[in-house]
Write an enzyme that holds these catalytic residues in place. Structure first.
Site, PDB file in Angstrom:
ATOM      1  N   ARG A 249     -12.173   3.814  -0.641  1.00  0.00           N
ATOM      2  CA  ARG A 249     -11.850   4.941  -1.526  1.00  0.00           C
ATOM      3  C   ARG A 249     -12.749   6.140  -1.171  1.00  0.00           C
ATOM      4  O   ARG A 249     -12.307   7.281  -1.232  1.00  0.00           O
ATOM      5  CB  ARG A 249     -12.055   4.555  -2.996  1.00  0.00           C
ATOM      6  CG  ARG A 249     -11.116   3.478  -3.520  1.00  0.00           C
ATOM      7  CD  ARG A 249      -9.693   3.906  -3.706  1.00  0.00           C
ATOM      8  NE  ARG A 249      -9.501   5.031  -4.582  1.00  0.00           N
ATOM      9  CZ  ARG A 249      -8.322   5.326  -5.154  1.00  0.00           C
ATOM     10  NH1 ARG A 249      -7.254   4.550  -4.952  1.00  0.00           N
ATOM     11  NH2 ARG A 249      -8.197   6.378  -5.906  1.00  0.00           N
TER      12      ARG A 249
ATOM     13  N   ASN B 110      -0.206  12.676   0.175  1.00  0.00           N
ATOM     14  CA  ASN B 110      -1.654  12.712   0.410  1.00  0.00           C
ATOM     15  C   ASN B 110      -2.119  11.719   1.488  1.00  0.00           C
ATOM     16  O   ASN B 110      -3.237  11.207   1.436  1.00  0.00           O
ATOM     17  CB  ASN B 110      -2.416  12.548  -0.905  1.00  0.00           C
ATOM     18  CG  ASN B 110      -2.120  11.234  -1.606  1.00  0.00           C
ATOM     19  OD1 ASN B 110      -1.356  10.419  -1.107  1.00  0.00           O
ATOM     20  ND2 ASN B 110      -2.732  11.022  -2.751  1.00  0.00           N
TER      21      ASN B 110
ATOM     22  N   LYS C 259       0.792   6.996   4.791  1.00  0.00           N
ATOM     23  CA  LYS C 259       2.016   7.386   4.072  1.00  0.00           C
ATOM     24  C   LYS C 259       2.954   8.212   4.963  1.00  0.00           C
ATOM     25  O   LYS C 259       2.547   8.708   6.023  1.00  0.00           O
ATOM     26  CB  LYS C 259       1.614   8.147   2.808  1.00  0.00           C
ATOM     27  CG  LYS C 259       0.852   7.282   1.796  1.00  0.00           C
ATOM     28  CD  LYS C 259       0.591   8.077   0.515  1.00  0.00           C
ATOM     29  CE  LYS C 259      -0.090   7.233  -0.541  1.00  0.00           C
ATOM     30  NZ  LYS C 259      -0.290   8.014  -1.800  1.00  0.00           N
TER      31      LYS C 259
HETATM   32  P1  IDP Z   1      -4.578   7.188  -5.752  1.00  0.00           P
HETATM   33  O1  IDP Z   1      -3.550   7.031  -4.633  1.00  0.00           O
HETATM   34  O2  IDP Z   1      -5.670   8.156  -5.376  1.00  0.00           O
HETATM   35  O3  IDP Z   1      -5.102   5.872  -6.256  1.00  0.00           O
HETATM   36  P2  IDP Z   1      -2.933   7.287  -8.145  1.00  0.00           P
HETATM   37  O4  IDP Z   1      -3.319   7.984  -9.410  1.00  0.00           O
HETATM   38  O5  IDP Z   1      -2.967   5.797  -8.110  1.00  0.00           O
HETATM   39  O6  IDP Z   1      -3.814   7.913  -6.967  1.00  0.00           O
HETATM   40  O7  IDP Z   1      -1.453   7.792  -7.785  1.00  0.00           O
HETATM   41  C1  IDP Z   1      -0.671   7.119  -6.833  1.00  0.00           C
HETATM   42  C2  IDP Z   1      -0.018   8.149  -5.946  1.00  0.00           C
HETATM   43  O8  IDP Z   1       0.892   8.937  -6.731  1.00  0.00           O
HETATM   44  C3  IDP Z   1      -0.958   9.195  -5.328  1.00  0.00           C
HETATM   45  O9  IDP Z   1      -1.625   8.735  -4.186  1.00  0.00           O
HETATM   46  C4  IDP Z   1       0.007  10.322  -5.013  1.00  0.00           C
HETATM   47  O10 IDP Z   1       0.797  10.049  -3.841  1.00  0.00           O
HETATM   48  C5  IDP Z   1       0.906  10.282  -6.241  1.00  0.00           C
HETATM   49  N1  IDP Z   1       0.400  11.174  -7.310  1.00  0.00           N
HETATM   50  C6  IDP Z   1      -0.694  10.982  -8.097  1.00  0.00           C
HETATM   51  N2  IDP Z   1      -0.860  11.989  -8.964  1.00  0.00           N
HETATM   52  C7  IDP Z   1       0.180  12.846  -8.741  1.00  0.00           C
HETATM   53  C8  IDP Z   1       0.587  14.099  -9.334  1.00  0.00           C
HETATM   54  O11 IDP Z   1      -0.058  14.621 -10.253  1.00  0.00           O
HETATM   55  N3  IDP Z   1       1.715  14.676  -8.808  1.00  0.00           N
HETATM   56  C9  IDP Z   1       2.445  14.121  -7.800  1.00  0.00           C
HETATM   57  N4  IDP Z   1       2.096  12.946  -7.221  1.00  0.00           N
HETATM   58  C10 IDP Z   1       0.992  12.321  -7.676  1.00  0.00           C
HETATM   59 MG    MG Z   2      -4.024   4.292  -7.118  1.00  0.00          MG
END
Ligand code: IDP
Ligand code: MG
Length: 139
Positions: free
Chosen positions: A87, A114, A11
């Protein structure tokens, strides 16, 4: 066959922080083979389309801005049990909760920025791969 594929993006925060090489090393050391890879800068529209599944979530607009805010590296990766294995390698969404030694634990800045994406299912791995790469049959 599809169970052996996952899709990833390094990212914008990680590319900006010059972690691309270190992250690719971790991926290769974990036994993944890179089947396709490209460096590109998503438009807001492309980022919104990729993350459409999250469009009702409160962080959606910020996520789209962040993901289109700088270049990324997108890749299709091959390994047995690829989705689950990857993962595990990247760790929890929130880097503060990610296991020590995982990519997000080592390189992520925040729950939003992240460092890396990993597909969450075999179906999504194929959908996400074909978002960026054509000729899926070659995978
Ligand atoms: P993942 O990437 O671990 O699968 P997802 O829930 O699919 O997580 O969320 C997609 C992306 O959205 C995350 O990787 C992160 O960049 C962002 N994200 C997820 N939860 C939050 C939050 O609570 N606040 C801000 N950004 C978030
Ligand atoms: Mg996801």
């Amino acid at each position: 066959m599809s169970a052996n594929i996952t899709f990833t993006m390094i990212k914008p925060d990680a590319v900006q922080n010059k972690f691309t090489g270190k992250i690719i090393d971790k991926i290769l050391e974990d036994g993944f083979e890179i089947k396709a890879m490209k460096y590109l800068h998503l438009s807001e529209q492309q980022a919104a389309r990729f993350y459409e599944i999250h469009k009702e979530r409160p962080f959606f607009n910020d996520l789209v801005k962040y993901m289109s805010g700088g270049p990324i590296v997108a890749a299709v990766l091959i390994k047995e049990n690829a989705v689950e294995s990857f993962r595990k390698l990247i760790g929890a969404t929130d880097p503060q909760k990610a296991e020590p030694g995982t990519i997000r634990n080592l390189f992520a800045k925040s729950i939003e920025a992240n460092a890396i994406h990993g597909s969450d299912s075999d179906t999504n791995a194929l959908i996400e791969s074909s978002f960026f790469f054509s000729k899926l049959e070659q995978f």
